[in-house]
Design a protein around this motif. Structure first.
Motif, PDB file in Angstrom:
ATOM      1  N   ARG A 114      35.045  31.335  29.131  1.00 54.83           N
ATOM      2  CA  ARG A 114      33.500  31.854  28.971  1.00 54.83           C
ATOM      3  C   ARG A 114      32.698  30.915  28.257  1.00 54.83           C
ATOM      4  O   ARG A 114      31.357  30.597  28.693  1.00 54.83           O
ATOM      5  N   LYS A 137      36.663  38.346  25.978  1.00 53.25           N
ATOM      6  CA  LYS A 137      36.004  38.026  27.521  1.00 53.25           C
ATOM      7  C   LYS A 137      36.055  36.490  27.916  1.00 53.25           C
ATOM      8  O   LYS A 137      35.140  36.104  28.268  1.00 53.25           O
ATOM      9  N   PHE A 156      35.886  37.797  36.844  1.00 55.79           N
ATOM     10  CA  PHE A 156      36.274  37.238  35.437  1.00 55.79           C
ATOM     11  C   PHE A 156      36.502  35.857  35.263  1.00 55.79           C
ATOM     12  O   PHE A 156      37.101  35.427  34.235  1.00 55.79           O
ATOM     13  N   SER A 179      38.703  42.717  24.735  1.00 58.57           N
ATOM     14  CA  SER A 179      39.161  41.376  24.609  1.00 58.57           C
ATOM     15  C   SER A 179      37.989  40.501  24.193  1.00 58.57           C
ATOM     16  O   SER A 179      37.003  41.025  23.633  1.00 58.57           O
ATOM     17  N   CYS A 237      41.571  40.759  19.980  1.00 60.43           N
ATOM     18  CA  CYS A 237      40.371  40.972  20.307  1.00 60.43           C
ATOM     19  C   CYS A 237      39.352  40.706  19.125  1.00 60.43           C
ATOM     20  O   CYS A 237      39.543  40.900  18.120  1.00 60.43           O
ATOM     21  N   TYR A 256      34.095  33.364  35.661  1.00 66.45           N
ATOM     22  CA  TYR A 256      32.868  32.610  35.155  1.00 66.45           C
ATOM     23  C   TYR A 256      32.423  31.326  36.180  1.00 66.45           C
ATOM     24  O   TYR A 256      32.338  30.209  35.731  1.00 66.45           O
ATOM     25  N   THR A 302      33.683  45.613  38.635  1.00 64.99           N
ATOM     26  CA  THR A 302      32.288  45.210  38.253  1.00 64.99           C
ATOM     27  C   THR A 302      31.248  45.361  39.454  1.00 64.99           C
ATOM     28  O   THR A 302      30.214  44.906  38.978  1.00 64.99           O
TER      29      THR A 302
END
Length: 293
Positions: free
Chosen positions: A105, A100, A130, A98, A293, A132, A154
């Motif tokens: 982000r 991210k 995911f 990915s 990605c 942020y 996570t």
């Protein structure tokens, strides 16, 4: 499905899930999926987050408009939308790369006074690890009636639960198959941080949940599986709506019976979503030269 009168906001991540073998990208992301699934369940649903200025971001925005999902206060930031590369092994999906979150982000969403006021219009705000948004989680919680947080995987080897515990009403954990003992331990750990409702999913073994009372187990419903992507988000979203429909509020935690009934309603909905390509369909061709990605 008939209108429920319940309002849910998916606040945070959106991505395109890129299936290179198909040459297609599908809209997705935990928070975005929650909004779409809530609408499918008859709730008043909205999405709040950051879109990239590329073809991926434009596709996600167009799909939300087509589905009638409100996007008030969303941002469009120059750069790449969130992207994830997905590989299917049969019908099971594996994330294999990915960016991210892309611009979400690189330029995190910081809710201002208008956004915080907007959160108070919803019965529940759904966000994720995911998204942020963790630096703003205390403010989000103070402005919201209820906050659900998808920890995904996570929580492993981290202090995530301890950091979010004071600000979250429900936490969802992806434990994986063979994880019954681990699920029980993590539910207890999450409760110890102050989280009132905890849901642990265990793949084909179903789910285990607690609202501070006894542990409640839920087996998966039979499904015609095309793609398992989004099934966990669908299960969590339907559970949230079921709990709110049964009177769940921050000052009124759900009882064991309400939790069991909500989980039982959620399982067939998750099975239904397994019958769709991507998280909820709406695939589009990958743009020429597109590097996911």
């Amino acid at each position: 499905m008939a209108e429920t009168g319940i309002a849910l906001l998916g606040f945070g991540d959106n991505v395109v899930d890129c299936y290179l073998d198909r040459g297609l990208m599908y809209p997705g992301g935990n928070a975005l999926n929650a909004a779409v699934y809530a609408a499918r369940r008859g709730a008043r649903a909205a999405y709040l987050g950051t879109f990239g200025s590329d073809a991926a971001g434009d596709h996600v925005r167009a799909v939300l408009a087509r589905l009638g999902i409100a996007t008030a206060h969303c941002r469009r930031v120059a750069g790449e939308n969130g992207r994830a590369q997905v590989r299917l092994d049969g019908a099971n999906r594996t994330f294999c790369g990915s960016n991210k979150g892309g611009v979400a982000r690189l330029d995190p969403f910081v809710p201002d006074a208008a956004v915080l006021a907007y959160l108070g219009r919803f019965d529940i705000v759904y966000t994720s690890c995911f998204s942020y948004l963790d630096p703003s989680l205390a403010a989000i919680s103070a402005a919201s009636r209820l906050v659900s947080y998808d920890c995904s995987w996570t929580w492993r080897d981290s202090d995530l639960l301890e950091r979010i515990g004071p600000h979250v009403d429900l936490a969802a954990l992806s434990v994986g198959e063979g994880g019954m003992d681990l699920a029980k331990a993590m539910i207890a750990r999450a409760h110890a941080t102050g989280i009132g409702v905890v849901l642990a999913t265990m793949g084909a073994e179903g789910a285990l949940a607690s609202a501070g009372g006894r542990l409640v187990a839920q087996a998966p419903a039979p499904a015609r599986v095309v793609d398992t992507l989004g099934a966990g988000d669908a299960f969590l979203t339907a559970t949230l709506l079921g709990l709110v429909a049964r009177g769940w509020q921050r000052a009124a935690p759900p009882g064991d019976q309400a939790l069991a009934e909500a989980l039982a309603e959620a399982a067939p909905f998750a099975a239904e979503i397994c019958g769709l390509e991507g998280a909820f369909g709406h695939g589009a061709p990958l743009p020429e030269g597109f590097a996911p990605c």
